[in-house]
Design an enzyme around this catalytic site. Structure first.
Site, PDB file in Angstrom:
ATOM      1  N   LYS A 116       0.838  -1.208   0.000  1.00 32.19           N
ATOM      2  CA  LYS A 116       0.000   0.000   0.000  1.00 32.19           C
ATOM      3  C   LYS A 116       0.870   1.253   0.000  1.00 32.19           C
ATOM      4  CE  LYS A 116      -4.473  -1.572   1.555  1.00 32.19           C
ATOM      5  NZ  LYS A 116      -5.569  -1.446   2.504  1.00 32.19           N
ATOM      6  N   LYS A 198      -3.628 -10.445  -6.988  1.00 28.47           N
ATOM      7  CA  LYS A 198      -4.924 -10.609  -6.320  1.00 28.47           C
ATOM      8  C   LYS A 198      -6.019  -9.744  -6.979  1.00 28.47           C
ATOM      9  CE  LYS A 198      -6.300  -8.440  -2.425  1.00 28.47           C
ATOM     10  NZ  LYS A 198      -6.488  -7.980  -1.053  1.00 28.47           N
ATOM     11  N   LYS A 201     -10.438  -4.648  -4.915  1.00 31.55           N
ATOM     12  CA  LYS A 201     -11.389  -3.539  -5.087  1.00 31.55           C
ATOM     13  C   LYS A 201     -10.722  -2.319  -5.681  1.00 31.55           C
ATOM     14  CE  LYS A 201     -13.516  -4.273  -0.561  1.00 31.55           C
ATOM     15  NZ  LYS A 201     -12.834  -4.147   0.699  1.00 31.55           N
TER      16      LYS A 201
HETATM   17  P1  TYM Z   1     -10.858  -6.338   2.797  1.00 37.45           P
HETATM   18  O1  TYM Z   1     -12.145  -5.615   2.712  1.00 37.45           O
HETATM   19  O2  TYM Z   1      -9.717  -5.833   2.011  1.00 37.45           O
HETATM   20  O3  TYM Z   1     -11.071  -7.860   2.426  1.00 37.45           O
HETATM   21  C1  TYM Z   1     -12.101  -8.579   3.045  1.00 37.45           C
HETATM   22  C2  TYM Z   1     -11.831 -10.059   2.976  1.00 37.45           C
HETATM   23  O4  TYM Z   1     -11.838 -10.499   1.622  1.00 37.45           O
HETATM   24  C3  TYM Z   1     -10.690 -11.284   1.375  1.00 37.45           C
HETATM   25  N1  TYM Z   1     -10.298 -11.067  -0.024  1.00 37.45           N
HETATM   26  C4  TYM Z   1     -10.121 -12.054  -0.908  1.00 37.45           C
HETATM   27  N2  TYM Z   1     -10.223 -13.387  -0.784  1.00 37.45           N
HETATM   28  C5  TYM Z   1      -9.984 -14.133  -1.899  1.00 37.45           C
HETATM   29  N3  TYM Z   1      -9.635 -13.579  -3.101  1.00 37.45           N
HETATM   30  C6  TYM Z   1      -9.530 -12.252  -3.256  1.00 37.45           C
HETATM   31  N4  TYM Z   1      -9.200 -11.727  -4.424  1.00 37.45           N
HETATM   32  C7  TYM Z   1      -9.776 -11.419  -2.124  1.00 37.45           C
HETATM   33  N5  TYM Z   1      -9.763 -10.062  -1.934  1.00 37.45           N
HETATM   34  C8  TYM Z   1     -10.083  -9.874  -0.638  1.00 37.45           C
HETATM   35  C9  TYM Z   1      -9.619 -10.730   2.334  1.00 37.45           C
HETATM   36  O5  TYM Z   1      -8.633 -11.687   2.601  1.00 37.45           O
HETATM   37  C10 TYM Z   1     -10.441 -10.401   3.553  1.00 37.45           C
HETATM   38  O6  TYM Z   1     -10.560 -11.505   4.416  1.00 37.45           O
HETATM   39  N6  TYM Z   1      -8.110  -6.211   6.749  1.00 37.45           N
HETATM   40  C11 TYM Z   1      -9.317  -6.913   6.387  1.00 37.45           C
HETATM   41  C12 TYM Z   1     -10.539  -6.328   7.087  1.00 37.45           C
HETATM   42  C13 TYM Z   1     -10.472  -6.464   8.577  1.00 37.45           C
HETATM   43  C14 TYM Z   1     -10.421  -7.678   9.299  1.00 37.45           C
HETATM   44  C15 TYM Z   1     -10.337  -7.293  10.690  1.00 37.45           C
HETATM   45  C16 TYM Z   1     -10.442  -9.024   8.934  1.00 37.45           C
HETATM   46  C17 TYM Z   1     -10.438  -5.443   9.478  1.00 37.45           C
HETATM   47  N7  TYM Z   1     -10.360  -5.935  10.745  1.00 37.45           N
HETATM   48  C18 TYM Z   1     -10.264  -8.275  11.673  1.00 37.45           C
HETATM   49  C19 TYM Z   1     -10.391  -9.978   9.946  1.00 37.45           C
HETATM   50  C20 TYM Z   1     -10.278  -9.605  11.290  1.00 37.45           C
HETATM   51  C21 TYM Z   1      -9.439  -6.894   4.886  1.00 37.45           C
HETATM   52  O7  TYM Z   1      -8.560  -7.343   4.220  1.00 37.45           O
HETATM   53  O8  TYM Z   1     -10.525  -6.354   4.349  1.00 37.45           O
END
Ligand code: TYM
Length: 335
Positions: A116, A198, A201
């Site tokens: 990032k 990956k 979004k």
């Molecule tokens: P975020 O919103 O970026 O992603 C949410 C979840 O989606 C999974 N993910 C994917 N899985 C498979 N293939 C993909 N292309 C893909 N893109 C995203 C991510 O691994 C994630 O699990 N940091 C976290 C949000 C968060 C969180 C937490 C998670 C905040 N606090 C506490 C667990 C526990 C996240 O990546 O959000």
């Protein structure tokens, strides 16, 4: 929480943009089923989303969109807690404390921070650096036994475990040390045109990403253009190294249909790529249509959605207050 299980499962997503089919495969597809086995806590992590530049009106809209998607994926508010992270201030109180038990070196070497920082060169803020500490706070406040995340978040969960153990070593068993839930279908979905990256979004090229709420016609165009390979004769089988594009489509199909990878390989082995993609497209369009219909059903009633968030944050506060109090007592802040 009404689930008979006393094991807690925690998961969260950032309302930082439009949800993708990668988010669905990684976590959302399991939200419903997990309610059978665990007391589930599902969080909309809005303050993780402000670690990059954001638009307040979009954030508001994204929070409600995300809630409606959770409901469309089968989250039942009688069984599970859904809440917005910033509505429960204990997350930030605990985060400050845990910052004091997390080493700078552990944070700068996180892969997500490095990635990032490269993309947001003009805004490498300390929220971006401390992002995993806020994650640890999210998880540890609820005595979570399991955390449901996609593969890219593995490192952050390992750090949460480390922080919990470090704190417990000094103060006794305050935190439950969480485990990452490994599910067969918890696979990574990759970018359509660059299947070594990956699906995200925030991808600058929308052709790489299928959004859950996107127009179905446009998602079909994207799948048509999805990268395959030049093997002659073309064969459909799973090999992430040799055939990342085809393997990505197999993963997608496997998650949406619930069929195993070997079942898909056996059924499509000698199909042309065109026919295989056309099959994937049919499945994806049915899937999107179904989830979008459910989404719009829930999304149109904002008062109903806001009420869910109010109830959810009240329930989340009840639990998190107890954990925070234990922490405050242990560090000597409650006199
Ligand atoms: P975020 O919103 O970026 O992603 C949410 C979840 O989606 C999974 N993910 C994917 N899985 C498979 N293939 C993909 N292309 C893909 N893109 C995203 C991510 O691994 C994630 O699990 N940091 C976290 C949000 C968060 C969180 C937490 C998670 C905040 N606090 C506490 C667990 C526990 C996240 O990546 O959000």
């Amino acid at each position: 929480m009404e689930n008979s299980s006393n094991q807690v499962l925690f998961s969260a997503l950032q309302p930082s943009g439009k949800l993708t089919i990668g988010n669905y495969v990684g976590v959302l597809s399991k939200f419903n089923e997990m309610q059978k086995y665990f007391s589930c806590v599902y969080c909309i992590a809005d303050h993780h989303a402000i670690t990059v530049k954001h638009n307040p009106d979009e954030l508001k809209k994204n929070i409600l969109d995300m809630l409606a998607i959770f409901l469309a994926c089968g989250v039942d508010t009688n069984k599970s807690i859904i809440f917005v992270q910033s509505h429960v201030p204990q997350h930030f109180q605990l985060c400050w404390i845990l910052n004091c038990y997390t080493h700078f070196n552990e944070l700068v070497k996180m892969t997500q921070f490095k990635e990032k920082s490269k993309i947001n060169k003009e805004n490498i803020n300390s929220g971006l650096l401390n992002y995993p500490v806020l994650m640890a706070s999210d998880i540890l406040l609820y005595n979570s036994n399991f955390v449901l995340v996609g593969p890219d978040q593995k490192q952050h969960i390992e750090l949460s475990r480390k922080i919990a153990k470090r704190f417990n070593k000094v103060y006794g068993n305050i935190f439950t040390v969480p485990n990452r839930l490994l599910l067969n279908s918890g696979k990574q979905i990759f970018s359509l045109q660059n299947p070594r990256k990956k699906m995200s979004k925030s991808d600058q090229n929308p052709k790489n990403v299928i959004f859950l709420l996107e127009n179905i016609k446009s998602s079909l165009e994207k799948l048509k253009l999805a990268c395959t390979d030049s093997e002659i004769p073309p064969k459909i089988y799973y090999d992430l190294n040799k055939k990342p594009g085809i393997s990505n489509l197999i993963n997608l199909l496997s998650c949406i249909t619930g069929k195993s990878i070997s079942y898909i390989e056996n059924n499509f082995h000698s199909e042309t790529y065109k026919n295989f993609k056309s099959f994937v497209s049919d499945i994806v369009s049915d899937f999107l249509r179904n989830i979008q219909n459910k989404f719009f059903h829930f999304r149109k009633n904002e008062d109903f959605l806001k009420n869910i968030l109010l109830n959810g944050s009240n329930k989340a506060k009840e639990i998190s207050k107890i954990t925070l109090e234990k922490v405050m007592i242990s560090i000597g802040s409650i006199i």
